[in-house]
Write a protein that holds these residues in place. Sequence first.
Motif, PDB file in Angstrom:
ATOM      1  N   ASN A 151      47.215  33.613  39.402  1.00 50.58           N
ATOM      2  CA  ASN A 151      48.271  33.261  40.277  1.00 50.58           C
ATOM      3  C   ASN A 151      47.659  32.848  41.725  1.00 50.58           C
ATOM      4  O   ASN A 151      48.044  31.811  42.164  1.00 50.58           O
ATOM      5  CB  ASN A 151      49.030  34.479  40.564  1.00 50.58           C
ATOM      6  CG  ASN A 151      50.366  34.122  41.246  1.00 50.58           C
ATOM      7  OD1 ASN A 151      50.577  33.029  41.662  1.00 50.58           O
ATOM      8  ND2 ASN A 151      51.391  35.007  41.121  1.00 50.58           N
ATOM      9  N   SER A 152      46.350  33.723  42.083  1.00 50.06           N
ATOM     10  CA  SER A 152      45.669  33.195  43.144  1.00 50.06           C
ATOM     11  C   SER A 152      45.152  31.608  43.102  1.00 50.06           C
ATOM     12  O   SER A 152      45.083  30.738  43.952  1.00 50.06           O
ATOM     13  CB  SER A 152      44.662  34.096  43.680  1.00 50.06           C
ATOM     14  OG  SER A 152      45.250  35.258  44.106  1.00 50.06           O
ATOM     15  N   TRP A 153      44.592  31.390  41.847  1.00 54.98           N
ATOM     16  CA  TRP A 153      43.851  30.265  41.588  1.00 54.98           C
ATOM     17  C   TRP A 153      44.875  29.137  41.433  1.00 54.98           C
ATOM     18  O   TRP A 153      44.733  27.942  41.690  1.00 54.98           O
ATOM     19  CB  TRP A 153      43.123  30.034  40.387  1.00 54.98           C
ATOM     20  CG  TRP A 153      42.178  28.995  40.193  1.00 54.98           C
ATOM     21  CD1 TRP A 153      42.626  27.696  39.577  1.00 54.98           C
ATOM     22  CD2 TRP A 153      41.099  28.706  40.965  1.00 54.98           C
ATOM     23  NE1 TRP A 153      41.855  27.014  39.692  1.00 54.98           N
ATOM     24  CE2 TRP A 153      40.555  27.466  40.606  1.00 54.98           C
ATOM     25  CE3 TRP A 153      40.411  29.411  41.755  1.00 54.98           C
ATOM     26  CZ2 TRP A 153      39.467  26.832  41.089  1.00 54.98           C
ATOM     27  CZ3 TRP A 153      39.375  28.596  42.231  1.00 54.98           C
ATOM     28  CH2 TRP A 153      38.809  27.331  41.907  1.00 54.98           C
ATOM     29  N   SER A 186      43.855  40.087  36.031  1.00 53.68           N
ATOM     30  CA  SER A 186      43.488  38.746  35.738  1.00 53.68           C
ATOM     31  C   SER A 186      44.780  37.733  35.999  1.00 53.68           C
ATOM     32  O   SER A 186      44.494  36.746  36.390  1.00 53.68           O
ATOM     33  CB  SER A 186      43.177  38.793  34.274  1.00 53.68           C
ATOM     34  OG  SER A 186      41.776  39.200  34.149  1.00 53.68           O
ATOM     35  N   VAL A 187      45.904  38.356  35.932  1.00 56.83           N
ATOM     36  CA  VAL A 187      47.164  37.385  35.796  1.00 56.83           C
ATOM     37  C   VAL A 187      47.185  37.168  37.450  1.00 56.83           C
ATOM     38  O   VAL A 187      47.724  36.214  37.926  1.00 56.83           O
ATOM     39  CB  VAL A 187      48.371  38.045  35.547  1.00 56.83           C
ATOM     40  CG1 VAL A 187      49.662  37.398  35.827  1.00 56.83           C
ATOM     41  CG2 VAL A 187      48.278  38.089  33.782  1.00 56.83           C
ATOM     42  N   ARG A 229      41.124  33.910  29.785  1.00 54.25           N
ATOM     43  CA  ARG A 229      40.637  35.356  30.004  1.00 54.25           C
ATOM     44  C   ARG A 229      41.898  36.170  30.015  1.00 54.25           C
ATOM     45  O   ARG A 229      41.658  37.421  29.535  1.00 54.25           O
ATOM     46  CB  ARG A 229      39.718  35.648  30.982  1.00 54.25           C
ATOM     47  CG  ARG A 229      39.320  36.810  31.412  1.00 54.25           C
ATOM     48  CD  ARG A 229      38.324  36.992  32.367  1.00 54.25           C
ATOM     49  NE  ARG A 229      38.105  35.976  33.333  1.00 54.25           N
ATOM     50  CZ  ARG A 229      38.831  36.361  34.421  1.00 54.25           C
ATOM     51  NH1 ARG A 229      39.474  37.408  34.805  1.00 54.25           N
ATOM     52  NH2 ARG A 229      38.680  35.269  35.545  1.00 54.25           N
ATOM     53  N   ALA A 230      42.870  35.911  30.644  1.00 52.39           N
ATOM     54  CA  ALA A 230      43.917  37.105  30.877  1.00 52.39           C
ATOM     55  C   ALA A 230      44.536  37.234  29.675  1.00 52.39           C
ATOM     56  O   ALA A 230      44.894  38.429  29.432  1.00 52.39           O
ATOM     57  CB  ALA A 230      44.860  36.061  31.861  1.00 52.39           C
ATOM     58  N   GLU A 231      44.661  35.982  28.847  1.00 49.56           N
ATOM     59  CA  GLU A 231      45.435  36.364  27.626  1.00 49.56           C
ATOM     60  C   GLU A 231      44.603  37.277  26.702  1.00 49.56           C
ATOM     61  O   GLU A 231      45.129  38.189  26.090  1.00 49.56           O
ATOM     62  CB  GLU A 231      45.307  35.041  27.014  1.00 49.56           C
ATOM     63  CG  GLU A 231      45.860  35.136  25.463  1.00 49.56           C
ATOM     64  CD  GLU A 231      45.962  33.790  24.651  1.00 49.56           C
ATOM     65  OE1 GLU A 231      46.670  33.751  23.679  1.00 49.56           O
ATOM     66  OE2 GLU A 231      45.097  32.936  25.097  1.00 49.56           O
ATOM     67  N   ARG A 232      43.279  37.233  26.849  1.00 46.30           N
ATOM     68  CA  ARG A 232      42.493  38.095  26.059  1.00 46.30           C
ATOM     69  C   ARG A 232      42.508  39.781  26.556  1.00 46.30           C
ATOM     70  O   ARG A 232      42.778  40.631  25.559  1.00 46.30           O
ATOM     71  CB  ARG A 232      40.887  37.928  26.020  1.00 46.30           C
ATOM     72  CG  ARG A 232      40.660  36.476  25.359  1.00 46.30           C
ATOM     73  CD  ARG A 232      39.158  36.351  25.184  1.00 46.30           C
ATOM     74  NE  ARG A 232      38.496  36.241  26.533  1.00 46.30           N
ATOM     75  CZ  ARG A 232      38.124  34.966  27.226  1.00 46.30           C
ATOM     76  NH1 ARG A 232      38.758  33.870  26.684  1.00 46.30           N
ATOM     77  NH2 ARG A 232      37.745  34.988  28.248  1.00 46.30           N
ATOM     78  N   VAL A 253      42.638  49.277  31.095  1.00 50.24           N
ATOM     79  CA  VAL A 253      42.930  47.947  30.452  1.00 50.24           C
ATOM     80  C   VAL A 253      44.246  47.285  30.783  1.00 50.24           C
ATOM     81  O   VAL A 253      44.532  46.146  30.805  1.00 50.24           O
ATOM     82  CB  VAL A 253      43.202  47.995  28.780  1.00 50.24           C
ATOM     83  CG1 VAL A 253      41.973  48.173  28.075  1.00 50.24           C
ATOM     84  CG2 VAL A 253      44.179  49.154  28.305  1.00 50.24           C
ATOM     85  N   ARG A 254      45.231  48.112  31.510  1.00 48.08           N
ATOM     86  CA  ARG A 254      46.285  47.462  32.061  1.00 48.08           C
ATOM     87  C   ARG A 254      46.046  46.952  33.207  1.00 48.08           C
ATOM     88  O   ARG A 254      46.654  45.895  33.676  1.00 48.08           O
ATOM     89  CB  ARG A 254      47.659  49.015  32.047  1.00 48.08           C
ATOM     90  CG  ARG A 254      48.742  48.122  32.834  1.00 48.08           C
ATOM     91  CD  ARG A 254      49.753  49.415  33.118  1.00 48.08           C
ATOM     92  NE  ARG A 254      49.983  50.092  31.703  1.00 48.08           N
ATOM     93  CZ  ARG A 254      50.940  49.653  30.867  1.00 48.08           C
ATOM     94  NH1 ARG A 254      51.700  48.473  30.968  1.00 48.08           N
ATOM     95  NH2 ARG A 254      51.337  50.269  29.666  1.00 48.08           N
TER      96      ARG A 254
END
Length: 188
Positions: free
Chosen positions: A39-41, A34-35, A133-136, A27-28
């Motif tokens: 960042n890439s996006w 996702s972060v 999604r990153a937040e979830r 999970v980590r």
Amino acid sequence: MVRIYTKTGDKGQTRIIGKQVVDKDNVRVNAYGSVDELNSWVGYADSQLTEKTVELHAELQEIQQLLFDAGTDLATPADDPKHDFIFDAKSTKWLEGKIDHYTEVAPPVQKFILPGGSQVASALHVARTITRRAEREVVTLQGTAEINKDVLVFINRLSDYFFAVARYANVLEGTEDVLYRNSRPVFR
């Protein structure tokens, strides 16, 4: 020569800050991964800026810096004695100022809008959904380990920022938002 490959991943594992080895679907790893994707996006969205939207360049790069800090904190177990969390609430305050400004200068909206418009706005809307999604995934991590709470607050606010700045990008490009046809008034 420094090699960028460690071969740890050949068995489906990776080393996090503090040298602990975990599975790549931990999970980590999902949270900071996702972060990193976000960042890439943001870098991609920045590369799509036009003459009309170039004013967003410096702040998108600042967001990339902040996302790297957030990812570092997410990759750091709270009990690691060699690392302190680096992310703090100042970044969220800065974002809130940007959100307020962009909300003020964009046309009022009472209904849901479809993600899109100009190419830049569309890229920023994708950033918004990656942020959600990153937040979830950060919330899932928070349920299993102690995290820097300032990161979660920032990521939550960041999706609002991307919504507001996408609308502002449409304003700069002279492109109207498209309202969702079945939306009832939701913003008052």
